[in-house]
Design a protein around this motif. Sequence first.
Motif, short mmCIF file in Angstrom:
data_model
loop_
_atom_site.label_atom_id
_atom_site.label_comp_id
_atom_site.label_asym_id
_atom_site.label_seq_id
_atom_site.Cartn_x
_atom_site.Cartn_y
_atom_site.Cartn_z
N ALA B 84 45.77 42.34 44.93
CA ALA B 84 46.93 41.39 44.49
C ALA B 84 47.89 40.75 45.76
CB ALA B 84 47.78 42.58 44.68
N MET B 85 47.60 41.22 47.38
CA MET B 85 48.26 40.04 48.20
C MET B 85 47.24 38.50 48.04
SD MET B 85 49.36 42.04 51.19
CE MET B 85 48.36 42.10 51.04
N ALA B 86 45.97 39.19 47.52
CA ALA B 86 45.00 37.81 48.26
C ALA B 86 45.42 36.26 46.55
CB ALA B 86 43.76 37.99 48.12
N ALA B 87 45.45 37.67 45.58
CA ALA B 87 45.64 36.14 44.74
C ALA B 87 46.96 36.11 44.35
CB ALA B 87 46.14 37.56 42.91
N GLY B 88 47.94 36.73 44.85
CA GLY B 88 49.67 36.35 45.11
C GLY B 88 49.45 35.17 46.40
N ALA B 89 48.78 35.22 47.44
CA ALA B 89 49.13 33.92 48.34
C ALA B 89 48.18 32.79 47.51
CB ALA B 89 48.53 34.79 49.69
N VAL B 90 47.05 32.98 47.04
CA VAL B 90 47.16 31.97 46.21
C VAL B 90 47.41 30.92 45.09
CG1 VAL B 90 44.91 30.98 45.34
CG2 VAL B 90 44.05 32.32 46.82
N SER B 91 48.04 32.08 44.23
CA SER B 91 49.04 31.41 43.81
C SER B 91 49.90 30.38 44.18
CB SER B 91 49.45 32.27 42.30
OG SER B 91 51.15 33.06 42.81
N ARG B 92 50.41 30.64 45.08
CA ARG B 92 51.62 30.51 45.88
C ARG B 92 51.96 29.47 46.40
NH1 ARG B 92 56.14 32.68 47.30
NH2 ARG B 92 57.23 32.53 48.91
N TRP B 93 50.64 29.07 47.37
CA TRP B 93 49.87 28.71 48.34
C TRP B 93 48.98 27.68 47.96
CZ3 TRP B 93 50.65 32.79 51.71
CH2 TRP B 93 51.62 32.88 52.57
N THR B 94 48.11 27.15 46.51
CA THR B 94 47.51 26.66 45.94
C THR B 94 48.53 25.72 44.68
OG1 THR B 94 46.19 27.87 45.08
CG2 THR B 94 45.84 27.24 47.53
N SER B 95 47.49 25.46 44.04
CA SER B 95 47.55 24.95 42.32
C SER B 95 47.42 25.64 41.62
CB SER B 95 47.77 23.35 42.38
OG SER B 95 45.77 23.21 42.43
N GLY B 97 46.59 28.59 39.34
CA GLY B 97 47.76 29.80 38.86
C GLY B 97 47.67 31.27 38.95
N GLU B 98 48.43 32.17 38.83
CA GLU B 98 48.33 33.64 39.47
C GLU B 98 46.85 34.67 38.26
OE1 GLU B 98 52.07 36.55 39.07
OE2 GLU B 98 51.07 37.53 41.09
N ASP B 99 47.02 34.16 36.72
CA ASP B 99 45.96 34.62 36.71
C ASP B 99 44.79 34.13 36.34
OD1 ASP B 99 46.19 32.25 35.34
OD2 ASP B 99 46.00 32.53 33.18
N ALA B 100 44.15 33.16 36.85
CA ALA B 100 43.21 32.50 37.20
C ALA B 100 42.68 33.57 38.36
CB ALA B 100 43.21 31.19 37.41
N SER B 101 43.55 33.12 40.38
CA SER B 101 43.59 34.09 41.23
C SER B 101 43.43 35.12 40.74
CB SER B 101 44.41 33.14 41.98
OG SER B 101 45.61 33.34 41.55
N PHE B 102 43.71 35.35 39.60
CA PHE B 102 44.00 37.71 39.41
C PHE B 102 42.26 37.47 39.27
CE2 PHE B 102 47.57 39.58 40.67
CZ PHE B 102 47.31 40.47 40.77
N ALA B 103 41.74 36.51 38.82
CA ALA B 103 40.66 36.75 38.20
C ALA B 103 39.56 36.54 39.15
CB ALA B 103 40.12 36.02 37.09
N GLY B 104 39.77 35.40 39.57
CA GLY B 104 38.45 35.54 41.21
C GLY B 104 38.64 36.44 41.75
N PHE B 105 39.45 37.33 41.96
CA PHE B 105 39.60 38.02 43.43
C PHE B 105 39.16 39.12 42.09
CE2 PHE B 105 42.44 35.22 46.01
CZ PHE B 105 41.25 34.99 46.75
N PHE B 106 39.84 39.87 41.09
CA PHE B 106 38.26 40.97 41.14
C PHE B 106 37.92 40.84 40.50
CE2 PHE B 106 39.25 40.21 36.22
CZ PHE B 106 38.12 40.73 35.55
N LEU B 107 37.08 39.71 40.25
CA LEU B 107 35.70 40.01 39.91
C LEU B 107 34.53 39.86 41.33
CD1 LEU B 107 35.57 37.08 37.37
CD2 LEU B 107 34.75 39.32 37.04
N ILE B 108 35.02 39.59 42.65
CA ILE B 108 34.61 39.25 43.46
C ILE B 108 34.18 40.86 43.81
CG2 ILE B 108 34.98 39.18 46.14
CD1 ILE B 108 35.85 36.26 45.57
#
Lengths: 250, 290
Positions: B84-95, B97-108
């Motif tokens: 959750a934190m990694a996805a939140g950080a990615v959506s905050r500091w990169t372009s 979105g939160e849903d996409a970054s969540f998808a990336g991290f949860f699959l890993i």
Amino acid sequence: MKISENKQPFPVIVDNLSMSYGAQKALESVSGTFEPGTLTAIIGPNGSGKSTFLKVLLGLLKPKKGSVKPSYAKLRQHAAYLPQQAEVDRSFPLRVEDFVCTGLWHKIKGFHAVSYRQHEQIHEVLEHLGLKGFEERTLDALSGGQFQRVLFARLMIQDKPIIFLDEPFTGIDQRTVNDLLKIILDWHKQGKTVVTILHDMELVKKYFSNAILLSNKLLAWDTTEKVLEHKDLWKVPVCMKSSEKSRGDS
Amino acid sequence: MEDFFTGLFEPFQYTFLRRAFVASWSLSLSAAPLGVILVLRRMSLMGDALSHSVLPGVAIGFFVAGLSLTAMSIGGLLAGLLVAMAAGAVSRWTSLGEDASFAGFFLISLSLGVILVSLKGSHVDLMHILFGSVLAIDDYTLLLVAGTSTVTLIVISIIYRPLLLECVDPIYLKSVGGKGHKYHGLFLICVVANLVSAFQSMGTLMALGMMMLPAITARFWAKQVWSTILAAWIFGALSSFLGLLASYHFNYPSGPSIVLVAGIFYLISLFAGPQGSFYQHKKTYGQGTS
């Protein structure tokens, strides 16, 4: 309509403010002062950094360079901000009354109850804006114009001496524009500092004493008369030319 | 008639069924409001992503301490929060979105989890983690679920106002100096904690099912946020009760039965609900519209 007095606006001094999105420069060294009690229009073509300017000014975005006086903390305490409609999630089923209540944030924060007097104020303000009977409606059941009135109701409840408006009249019917314009002029009469992003040149000419012309760089920040004589004004699309005939002086 | 009532309440003279009911009901008490807010924020699938991302933590907990509920819960909580934190950080500091970054991290996280489980455990362990068993709940598990539920309800009622404002109008909240991302973070922690507490006892399916299905169903019955939460509670409780009954009488697995009953409520509400269901949609917009 006046809710309370006691708060006087102060000058807001912008010093060399710059902002960029990646390599894209959105705002280049803008400097100037919003004098207390002035009514200022910010004009410029789309993508000229108008919204960015307001956001950086209020500390909603972090500037690349430059500063604003007084501090962001003090500005937040004394300035109200109207975001563009698109930035609010209107599909959320929040009651109109509850949404307007959030204008009391500085007084009620997360926990304090809303007093009977404050409830009354909210009802008065909603009535003033022609929204009597809308208290129980939810945001997702409002039209664009009605929602803009609700946002103005919240601004009135916030009752701050300095007010920043981001395109208050975009996508709104003429009658609502007239009503909301009246409120802006009332604020001006009460001595509040009002700054608003506008696209309608006729409105700017007619009602606003000061203007800022932005095109990522600051082209002009002066009285409206002088700004409208600026040689680069042609860059601004002159929209809604015909609006003058439909708008009375009311 | 008497037979009917006997069939309705008699099964609950068994302790294991009573425990199961209390566990799934208390889970639904805290999961329902979380689910409603997820639905309203259009983050319905976030719960799914988070529940999968918990797996490697649970597996590591299992390796370190065996079948210890505490170790697996702590592991799961940490893994979920990390994602959750990694996805939140990615959506905050990169372009992104939160849903996409969540998808990336949860699959890993999920793939890591499956590998970890296959390294040591057997296939049966994985099935147990995925489907759990409501009928084998001991005192400790009951306390864990009820405790998480209580703490969640307290936290949500404390941050309710700013949390909703953060959902509706985050820029306004920021303009008055509110720290919106903190409330959002606290909310996500609650979501992860609820998923984890229900994880081994009842399985991911139950954890997610009790969070999302009553909430989605409730949208067809209520207009405002509080009333939607209330409706979700009712559907959660009814699903727990009827699902366990079905599982007792027809010998179905209990967790899936509860979730299936919640799903049936959803399907019925799709057609019969007074708020925006097929029926009402047709009445409002007539035929031939989407």
